[in-house]
Design a protein around this motif. Structure first.
Motif, PDB file in Angstrom:
ATOM      1  N   TYR A  29     -16.642   7.116  15.298  1.00 37.72           N
ATOM      2  CA  TYR A  29     -18.033   6.650  14.767  1.00 37.72           C
ATOM      3  C   TYR A  29     -18.243   5.445  15.620  1.00 37.72           C
ATOM      4  O   TYR A  29     -19.445   5.065  16.051  1.00 37.72           O
ATOM      5  CB  TYR A  29     -18.409   6.576  13.535  1.00 37.72           C
ATOM      6  CG  TYR A  29     -18.789   7.996  12.828  1.00 37.72           C
ATOM      7  CD1 TYR A  29     -20.095   8.509  13.237  1.00 37.72           C
ATOM      8  CD2 TYR A  29     -17.717   8.844  12.391  1.00 37.72           C
ATOM      9  CE1 TYR A  29     -20.409   9.867  12.478  1.00 37.72           C
ATOM     10  CE2 TYR A  29     -18.078  10.219  11.767  1.00 37.72           C
ATOM     11  CZ  TYR A  29     -19.314  10.437  11.971  1.00 37.72           C
ATOM     12  OH  TYR A  29     -19.680  11.683  11.500  1.00 37.72           O
TER      13      TYR A  29
ATOM     14  N   ARG B 219      -0.383  12.734   0.839  1.00 37.43           N
ATOM     15  CA  ARG B 219      -1.898  13.128   0.697  1.00 37.43           C
ATOM     16  C   ARG B 219      -2.898  11.625   0.903  1.00 37.43           C
ATOM     17  O   ARG B 219      -3.636  11.756   1.670  1.00 37.43           O
ATOM     18  CB  ARG B 219      -2.337  13.642  -0.634  1.00 37.43           C
ATOM     19  CG  ARG B 219      -3.794  14.073  -0.769  1.00 37.43           C
ATOM     20  CD  ARG B 219      -4.225  14.670  -1.902  1.00 37.43           C
ATOM     21  NE  ARG B 219      -4.518  13.556  -3.120  1.00 37.43           N
ATOM     22  CZ  ARG B 219      -5.304  12.785  -3.239  1.00 37.43           C
ATOM     23  NH1 ARG B 219      -6.355  12.635  -2.574  1.00 37.43           N
ATOM     24  NH2 ARG B 219      -5.343  11.807  -4.198  1.00 37.43           N
ATOM     25  N   ARG B 220      -2.522  10.743   0.104  1.00 33.36           N
ATOM     26  CA  ARG B 220      -3.144   9.467   0.309  1.00 33.36           C
ATOM     27  C   ARG B 220      -3.046   8.802   1.622  1.00 33.36           C
ATOM     28  O   ARG B 220      -4.014   8.345   2.263  1.00 33.36           O
ATOM     29  CB  ARG B 220      -3.104   8.594  -0.759  1.00 33.36           C
ATOM     30  CG  ARG B 220      -3.686   9.155  -2.043  1.00 33.36           C
ATOM     31  CD  ARG B 220      -4.137   8.044  -3.154  1.00 33.36           C
ATOM     32  NE  ARG B 220      -2.787   7.360  -3.524  1.00 33.36           N
ATOM     33  CZ  ARG B 220      -2.272   7.506  -4.724  1.00 33.36           C
ATOM     34  NH1 ARG B 220      -2.768   8.621  -5.594  1.00 33.36           N
ATOM     35  NH2 ARG B 220      -1.104   7.230  -5.069  1.00 33.36           N
TER      36      ARG B 220
ATOM     37  N   ASN C  32      -2.251   2.344  -2.743  1.00 34.04           N
ATOM     38  CA  ASN C  32      -3.271   3.200  -2.482  1.00 34.04           C
ATOM     39  C   ASN C  32      -2.929   4.328  -1.379  1.00 34.04           C
ATOM     40  O   ASN C  32      -3.363   5.269  -1.386  1.00 34.04           O
ATOM     41  CB  ASN C  32      -4.736   2.790  -2.207  1.00 34.04           C
ATOM     42  CG  ASN C  32      -5.822   3.474  -2.263  1.00 34.04           C
ATOM     43  OD1 ASN C  32      -6.286   4.125  -1.334  1.00 34.04           O
ATOM     44  ND2 ASN C  32      -6.328   3.919  -3.684  1.00 34.04           N
TER      45      ASN C  32
ATOM     46  N   ARG D 121     -23.763   7.768   8.585  1.00 30.67           N
ATOM     47  CA  ARG D 121     -22.927   8.654   8.805  1.00 30.67           C
ATOM     48  C   ARG D 121     -21.381   8.296   7.970  1.00 30.67           C
ATOM     49  O   ARG D 121     -20.741   8.858   7.563  1.00 30.67           O
ATOM     50  CB  ARG D 121     -22.541   9.198  10.023  1.00 30.67           C
ATOM     51  CG  ARG D 121     -23.622   9.877  10.711  1.00 30.67           C
ATOM     52  CD  ARG D 121     -23.970  11.046  10.023  1.00 30.67           C
ATOM     53  NE  ARG D 121     -25.596  11.598  10.299  1.00 30.67           N
ATOM     54  CZ  ARG D 121     -25.826  12.511  10.933  1.00 30.67           C
ATOM     55  NH1 ARG D 121     -24.994  13.621  11.193  1.00 30.67           N
ATOM     56  NH2 ARG D 121     -26.982  12.899  10.798  1.00 30.67           N
TER      57      ARG D 121
ATOM     58  N   TYR E 130     -12.048   8.129  11.562  1.00 33.31           N
ATOM     59  CA  TYR E 130     -13.668   8.192  11.519  1.00 33.31           C
ATOM     60  C   TYR E 130     -13.972   7.004  12.015  1.00 33.31           C
ATOM     61  O   TYR E 130     -15.016   7.070  12.524  1.00 33.31           O
ATOM     62  CB  TYR E 130     -13.849   8.498  10.149  1.00 33.31           C
ATOM     63  CG  TYR E 130     -13.657   9.935   9.095  1.00 33.31           C
ATOM     64  CD1 TYR E 130     -13.921  11.038  10.038  1.00 33.31           C
ATOM     65  CD2 TYR E 130     -13.512   9.720   7.759  1.00 33.31           C
ATOM     66  CE1 TYR E 130     -13.809  12.274   9.201  1.00 33.31           C
ATOM     67  CE2 TYR E 130     -13.430  11.155   7.404  1.00 33.31           C
ATOM     68  CZ  TYR E 130     -13.489  12.317   7.840  1.00 33.31           C
ATOM     69  OH  TYR E 130     -13.472  13.417   7.238  1.00 33.31           O
TER      70      TYR E 130
ATOM     71  N   LEU F 140       0.943  -1.246   0.011  1.00 30.36           N
ATOM     72  CA  LEU F 140      -0.021   0.102   0.175  1.00 30.36           C
ATOM     73  C   LEU F 140       0.847   1.192  -0.136  1.00 30.36           C
ATOM     74  O   LEU F 140       0.524   2.455  -0.649  1.00 30.36           O
ATOM     75  CB  LEU F 140      -0.992   0.140   1.283  1.00 30.36           C
ATOM     76  CG  LEU F 140      -2.007  -1.010   1.128  1.00 30.36           C
ATOM     77  CD1 LEU F 140      -2.817  -0.805   2.607  1.00 30.36           C
ATOM     78  CD2 LEU F 140      -2.956  -0.780   0.280  1.00 30.36           C
TER      79      LEU F 140
ATOM     80  N   LEU G 255     -12.285   5.229  -6.332  1.00 29.51           N
ATOM     81  CA  LEU G 255     -11.165   5.842  -6.046  1.00 29.51           C
ATOM     82  C   LEU G 255      -9.985   4.966  -5.984  1.00 29.51           C
ATOM     83  O   LEU G 255      -8.654   5.009  -5.869  1.00 29.51           O
ATOM     84  CB  LEU G 255     -11.011   6.833  -4.682  1.00 29.51           C
ATOM     85  CG  LEU G 255     -11.808   8.002  -4.750  1.00 29.51           C
ATOM     86  CD1 LEU G 255     -12.006   8.533  -3.266  1.00 29.51           C
ATOM     87  CD2 LEU G 255     -11.142   9.097  -5.270  1.00 29.51           C
TER      88      LEU G 255
ATOM     89  N   ARG H 207      -6.759   9.349   8.304  1.00 31.38           N
ATOM     90  CA  ARG H 207      -7.900  10.211   8.700  1.00 31.38           C
ATOM     91  C   ARG H 207      -9.276   9.252   8.570  1.00 31.38           C
ATOM     92  O   ARG H 207     -10.218   9.078   9.473  1.00 31.38           O
ATOM     93  CB  ARG H 207      -8.377  11.323   7.825  1.00 31.38           C
ATOM     94  CG  ARG H 207      -9.480  12.068   7.791  1.00 31.38           C
ATOM     95  CD  ARG H 207      -9.987  12.479   6.535  1.00 31.38           C
ATOM     96  NE  ARG H 207     -10.177  11.690   5.849  1.00 31.38           N
ATOM     97  CZ  ARG H 207     -10.365  11.807   4.516  1.00 31.38           C
ATOM     98  NH1 ARG H 207     -10.618  12.887   3.967  1.00 31.38           N
ATOM     99  NH2 ARG H 207     -10.866  10.789   3.553  1.00 31.38           N
ATOM    100  N   ASP H 208      -9.262   8.273   7.698  1.00 36.89           N
ATOM    101  CA  ASP H 208     -10.444   7.338   7.697  1.00 36.89           C
ATOM    102  C   ASP H 208     -10.427   6.401   8.985  1.00 36.89           C
ATOM    103  O   ASP H 208     -11.397   6.036   9.543  1.00 36.89           O
ATOM    104  CB  ASP H 208     -10.344   6.505   6.354  1.00 36.89           C
ATOM    105  CG  ASP H 208     -10.858   7.358   5.155  1.00 36.89           C
ATOM    106  OD1 ASP H 208     -11.152   8.384   5.296  1.00 36.89           O
ATOM    107  OD2 ASP H 208     -10.949   6.507   4.125  1.00 36.89           O
TER     108      ASP H 208
ATOM    109  N   ALA I  99      -5.188  10.564   3.952  1.00 35.53           N
ATOM    110  CA  ALA I  99      -6.372  10.214   3.842  1.00 35.53           C
ATOM    111  C   ALA I  99      -6.853   9.129   4.460  1.00 35.53           C
ATOM    112  O   ALA I  99      -7.920   8.949   5.220  1.00 35.53           O
ATOM    113  CB  ALA I  99      -6.962  10.150   2.342  1.00 35.53           C
ATOM    114  N   CYS I 100      -5.783   7.911   4.410  1.00 39.37           N
ATOM    115  CA  CYS I 100      -5.900   6.513   4.993  1.00 39.37           C
ATOM    116  C   CYS I 100      -6.125   6.722   6.415  1.00 39.37           C
ATOM    117  O   CYS I 100      -7.070   5.950   7.214  1.00 39.37           O
ATOM    118  CB  CYS I 100      -4.891   6.052   4.624  1.00 39.37           C
ATOM    119  SG  CYS I 100      -5.176   4.058   5.165  1.00 39.37           S
TER     120      CYS I 100
END
Ligand code: CYC
Length: 163
Positions: free
Chosen positions: A92, A77-78, A72, A108, A88, A66, A120, A84-85, A81-82
């Motif tokens: 949650y 940046r990616r 990915n 959500r 999340y 990865l 993506l 950050r996910d 994003a990973c």
């Protein structure tokens, strides 16, 4: 967004019935677990940064490709994003543990997620892997009773992404 209380009341209101013994028992168990849920969420909140760090370390050890060119999570940046996910998912999950209900995750987090990931090129298998790793990292640090509460949101997200 629903919790176990308004979900139960909504369903009995719909039927025009008083709560029966099943509903009362279910709510009784929920109310008795309130302190456990609060303590669990406090613990996870305090450990959130560490939990995410450890999850990503184990994930990228298992799926080294990865982070390589073409992977990915390659590029800052990616990668960001990973991570950050992952944040999340954890945040949650704690909401759902408190609510005793997974519907907040459907609304959500999971709604349209698979389609977004597919468009993506975010791979689903390592995402499910990450959720399993995160679940286990938390399980190792909490009581047996709390482990059952931890299962609900993670298993829900894993199942939803699995098909
Ligand atoms: C609160 C609910 C919520 C969720 C869940 C969410 C997920 C989410 N993750 C995204 C991207 C992404 N998600 C990842 C994640 C990963 N890549 C990997 O290789 C790993 C397997 C994995 C980390 C574990 C990556 C790399 C992107 C960026 C993809 C790209 O733009 O090319 C995107 C596309 C838009 C964006 O980049 O922000 C969304 C919507 N957004 C939300 O609002």
């Amino acid at each position: 967004m629903k919790d176990i209380i308004n979900k139960t009341l909504e369903s009995y209101n719909f039927k025009g019935k008083y709560l029966d013994i099943d509903a009362i028992n279910k709510l009784d168990i929920y109310f008795k677990s309130a302190k456990l849920r609060i303590d669990l969420i406090k613990f996870i909140n305090e450990q959130a940064i560490l939990i995410i760090k450890e999850t990503s370390a184990e994930l990228f050890e298992e799926y080294v490709e990865l982070l390589r060119p073409g992977g990915n999570a390659y590029t800052t940046r990616r990668y960001a994003a990973c991570i950050r996910d992952l944040d999340y998912y954890l945040r949650y999950a704690t909401y759902s543990m408190l609510a005793g209900d997974p519907s907040i995750l459907d609304e959500r987090v999971l709604n349209g997620l698979k389609e977004t990931y597919n468009s993506l090129g975010v791979p689903i298998a390592p995402t499910i892997g990450a959720l399993n790793i995160m679940k286990q990292i938390i399980q190792k640090q909490v009581s047996q009773e709390a482990q059952n509460i931890v299962n609900l949101p993670f298993d829900h997200m894993i199942n939803s992404l699995s098909y």
